[in-house]
Enzyme design. Structure first.
Site, PDB file in Angstrom:
ATOM      1  N   ASN A   9       1.779 -13.097  -3.838  1.00 17.43           N
ATOM      2  CA  ASN A   9       2.748 -12.980  -2.742  1.00 17.43           C
ATOM      3  C   ASN A   9       1.968 -12.987  -1.435  1.00 17.43           C
ATOM      4  OD1 ASN A   9       4.757 -12.341  -0.912  1.00 17.43           O
ATOM      5  ND2 ASN A   9       4.946 -10.208  -1.567  1.00 17.43           N
ATOM      6  N   LYS A  11       3.040 -13.037   1.505  1.00 14.75           N
ATOM      7  CA  LYS A  11       3.737 -12.345   2.596  1.00 14.75           C
ATOM      8  C   LYS A  11       3.698 -13.228   3.854  1.00 14.75           C
ATOM      9  CE  LYS A  11       2.855  -7.917   0.434  1.00 14.75           C
ATOM     10  NZ  LYS A  11       2.650  -6.457   0.622  1.00 14.75           N
ATOM     11  N   HIS A  93      11.985  -7.270  -2.554  1.00  9.25           N
ATOM     12  CA  HIS A  93      10.685  -6.658  -2.278  1.00  9.25           C
ATOM     13  C   HIS A  93      10.891  -5.425  -1.407  1.00  9.25           C
ATOM     14  CE1 HIS A  93       6.627  -6.102  -0.693  1.00  9.25           C
ATOM     15  NE2 HIS A  93       6.199  -6.796  -1.741  1.00  9.25           N
ATOM     16  N   GLU A  95       9.500  -4.348   1.123  1.00  9.20           N
ATOM     17  CA  GLU A  95       9.481  -4.604   2.563  1.00  9.20           C
ATOM     18  C   GLU A  95      10.819  -5.150   3.045  1.00  9.20           C
ATOM     19  OE1 GLU A  95       4.710  -5.412   2.236  1.00  9.20           O
ATOM     20  OE2 GLU A  95       6.063  -7.114   2.541  1.00  9.20           O
ATOM     21  N   GLU A 164       7.003  -2.085  -8.234  1.00  8.20           N
ATOM     22  CA  GLU A 164       6.070  -1.925  -7.118  1.00  8.20           C
ATOM     23  C   GLU A 164       6.251  -0.547  -6.497  1.00  8.20           C
ATOM     24  OE1 GLU A 164       6.879  -4.753  -4.011  1.00  8.20           O
ATOM     25  OE2 GLU A 164       8.944  -4.065  -3.849  1.00  8.20           O
ATOM     26  N   GLY A 170      -0.372  -2.036  -0.092  1.00 11.09           N
ATOM     27  CA  GLY A 170      -1.116  -2.163   1.147  1.00 11.09           C
ATOM     28  C   GLY A 170      -1.762  -0.876   1.622  1.00 11.09           C
ATOM     29  N   SER A 208      -0.976  -2.963  -5.453  1.00 15.25           N
ATOM     30  CA  SER A 208      -2.412  -3.034  -5.162  1.00 15.25           C
ATOM     31  C   SER A 208      -3.258  -3.300  -6.408  1.00 15.25           C
ATOM     32  CB  SER A 208      -2.892  -1.750  -4.469  1.00 15.25           C
ATOM     33  OG  SER A 208      -2.305  -1.621  -3.193  1.00 15.25           O
TER      34      SER A 208
END
Length: 246
Positions: A9, A11, A93, A95, A164, A170, A208
């Protein structure tokens, strides 16, 4: 045995030059027995398709609209993604959920739209640090996946699920293999209650994963691959994770 899947991904990262270098590195790496794909920003899908066409690496997008077409400025439909040969599309996701206020139902509707155009939705679920510390992990991920199961019905086996833990994205933190496996097993049980094909479905880990922890995570019984963020932007790191997957 479920065949492992590793998806990068990107991003909101990349440039035409950087992408070309990254894809050249990936095309030169391998071989792997795992399935491999990259999910790129919308403007680069044409370039990615040209670079990867006919090879062993698939490609996809990072989001899609729940709508088929119409007055939805800035949105991209599943039909448009299909025209670029996308195989996958990430939906839900963390985010998108946090920064764009996407609800569980909207994520489910996006998954349904993707399936209508023969794309495989990678449905993301996961808890925040506050939710984990409050002991709400099981409740949160089951609620998120439940909306998708209810909306898709008999089509549920066609999706890929990605767990996730938001607190490990991150941040440099990673769930231990045992922590990750516990949630993956929970999700597998939830899928088992919804479909007889749950043992064939893939559940990826998306918190991660890196070359130095990939083998331990991928060695867990219910972890079938990875949804890779930062490490997918470096050809050597991403290739190492793909190798760890098989």
């Amino acid at each position: 045995m479920r065949r492992k899947l590793v998806v990068g991904n990107w991003k909101m990262n990349g440039s035409r030059a950087a992408n070309a270098e990254l894809l050249a590195g990936l095309n030169a790496a391998g071989p792997w027995t795992a399935d491999v794909a990259v999910c790129a920003p919308f403007p680069y899908l044409g370039d990615v398709a040209l670079s990867l066409q006919g090879g062993r690496i698939g490609w996809g997008a990072q989001d899609c609209s729940a709508h088929e077409s119409g007055a939805f400025t800035g949105e991209v439909s599943a039909a448009m993604l299909a025209e670029f040969g996308c195989r996958f599309v990430i939906v839900g996701h963390s985010e998108r959920r946090a920064l764009h206020g996407e609800s569980d139902q909207l994520v489910a509707d996006k998954a349904k739209a993707a399936l209508a155009h023969k794309l495989t939705p990678i449905v993301c679920v996961g808890e925040t640090l506050a939710e984990r510390e409050a002991g709400e992990t099981d409740h949160v991920v089951k609620r998120q996946l439940s909306a998708v199961i209810h909306t898709l019905g008999h089509c549920v086996p066609q999706i890929v699920v990605a767990y996730e833990p938001v607190w490990a994205i991150g941040t440099g933190k990673t769930a231990t293999p045992e922590q990750a496996q516990a949630v993956h097993a929970l999700l597998r049980a939830q899928l088992h209650a919804a479909t007889t094909k749950s043992d064939e479905m893939l559940i990826l880990y998306g918190g991660s994963m890196k070359p130095d922890n990939a083998a331990q995570l991928l060695g867990q019984a219910d972890i079938d691959g990875g949804l890779i963020g930062g490490a997918s932007l470096k050809a050597a790191d991403f290739a190492a994770i793909c190798k760890a997957a098989g």
